[in-house]
Design an enzyme around this catalytic site. Structure first.
Site, PDB file in Angstrom:
ATOM      1  N   SER A 139       0.863  -1.186   0.000  1.00 57.71           N
ATOM      2  CA  SER A 139       0.000   0.000   0.000  1.00 57.71           C
ATOM      3  C   SER A 139       0.891   1.224   0.000  1.00 57.71           C
ATOM      4  O   SER A 139       2.039   1.164   0.476  1.00 57.71           O
ATOM      5  CB  SER A 139      -0.891   0.015   1.248  1.00 57.71           C
ATOM      6  OG  SER A 139      -1.531   1.263   1.407  1.00 57.71           O
ATOM      7  N   TYR A 152      -1.605   0.442  10.590  1.00 56.90           N
ATOM      8  CA  TYR A 152      -1.587   0.030   9.187  1.00 56.90           C
ATOM      9  C   TYR A 152      -0.307   0.508   8.506  1.00 56.90           C
ATOM     10  O   TYR A 152       0.315  -0.234   7.743  1.00 56.90           O
ATOM     11  CB  TYR A 152      -2.820   0.594   8.485  1.00 56.90           C
ATOM     12  CG  TYR A 152      -3.059   0.033   7.105  1.00 56.90           C
ATOM     13  CD1 TYR A 152      -3.186  -1.340   6.891  1.00 56.90           C
ATOM     14  CD2 TYR A 152      -3.196   0.882   5.997  1.00 56.90           C
ATOM     15  CE1 TYR A 152      -3.420  -1.853   5.623  1.00 56.90           C
ATOM     16  CE2 TYR A 152      -3.440   0.376   4.736  1.00 56.90           C
ATOM     17  CZ  TYR A 152      -3.552  -0.992   4.549  1.00 56.90           C
ATOM     18  OH  TYR A 152      -3.787  -1.498   3.291  1.00 56.90           O
TER      19      TYR A 152
END
Length: 259
Positions: A139, A152
């Site tokens: 990501s 995250y």
């Protein structure tokens, strides 16, 4: 060279399911892996892919996947797609259980599956496959930090580091290591999982943001990266919608999630 076979994790929805569909359209044999057997069964009926039900946070399930693959044919590519986020709280207030889950699925599961399948990828090369691929979906959160992304960001940063180290370790072998780092992708489940099933929050994350990426956009990037000539490696692909300049933006005093 005969038909090539790819293993796609997180195949029951979103990017994983879109990748299974596109690989099949391109003539690949596909094994889709996920926890939800009912969704996998529907995907298998739709596409003709093989499927395998597994929780990749369990070593026993990963070992069973390895044994199934070894018994059913060569493996030429692995797409580590399974992952996810929980919460958008501060480092101070976020739940340690959420962080633990994010590391389990985004980092340790990728390590488990990669370790288990590398011998099969090498065997596929030896049996005439020529080359092999390990693709990991990280990501932009692993490259650019943002408010509320502590757990995250940390997990995807670890996945990025692991992918880079793996590339160094495999240098000299005909195995490409590819990292794809998407930005904002609108799928049915990412936001719902992140916000504990809160539909309003999941929808608001994309409010007034034109044309986010789709699962199909990322699937196209995945498939095209492994269909490049064998001497070409797309080490790191960052893909964002044109409207996205950073992982988050502040609008009207509110944080908007961008990944």
């Amino acid at each position: 060279m005969g038909t090539r076979r790819v293993v796609v994790t997180g195949a029951s929805s979103g990017i994983g399911a879109a990748s299974v569909r596109l690989f099949r359209l391109r003539g690949w044999d596909v094994v889709g892996v996920a926890r939800r057997a009912d969704r996998l069964a529907a995907l298998a009926e739709e596409t003709g892919a093989q499927v395998f039900t597994a929780d990749l946070t369990r070593q026993a399930d990963v070992d069973a996947l390895r044994d199934f693959l070894a018994a059913t044919g060569p493996v030429h590519a692995l797409v580590n797609n399974a992952g996810g986020a929980l919460g958008l709280d501060t480092v101070e207030n976020s739940k340690i259980e959420d962080w633990a889950w994010m590391f389990e699925i985004n980092v340790l599961a990728v390590k488990r599956v990669t370790s288990a399948l590398l011998p099969l990828l090498r065997a596929g090369i030896s049996s005439g496959g020529g080359s092999a691929d390990v693709v990991t979906i990280t990501s932009i959160a692993g490259h650019v930090n943002y408010l509320g992304g502590g757990g995250y960001n940390a997990a995807k940063s670890a996945a990025h580091a692991m992918t880079e180290v793996l590339r160094l370790e495999l240098n000299g072998e005909p195995i490409r290591v590819i990292e794809i780092a998407p930005g904002m992708v609108k799928t049915d489940e990412f936001g719902l999982v992140r916000f504990g099933g809160d539909v309003e929050k999941a929808v608001a994350a994309y409010e007034n943001i034109p044309n986010p990426l789709t699962a199909e956009d990322i699937a196209e990037t995945i498939v095209s990266s492994v269909e490049r000539p064998a001497h070409v490696n797309l080490d790191l692909i960052t893909i964002k919608p044109v409207a996205q300049a950073a992982p988050t933006r502040i609008a009207r005093g509110e944080l908007r999630m961008r990944d």
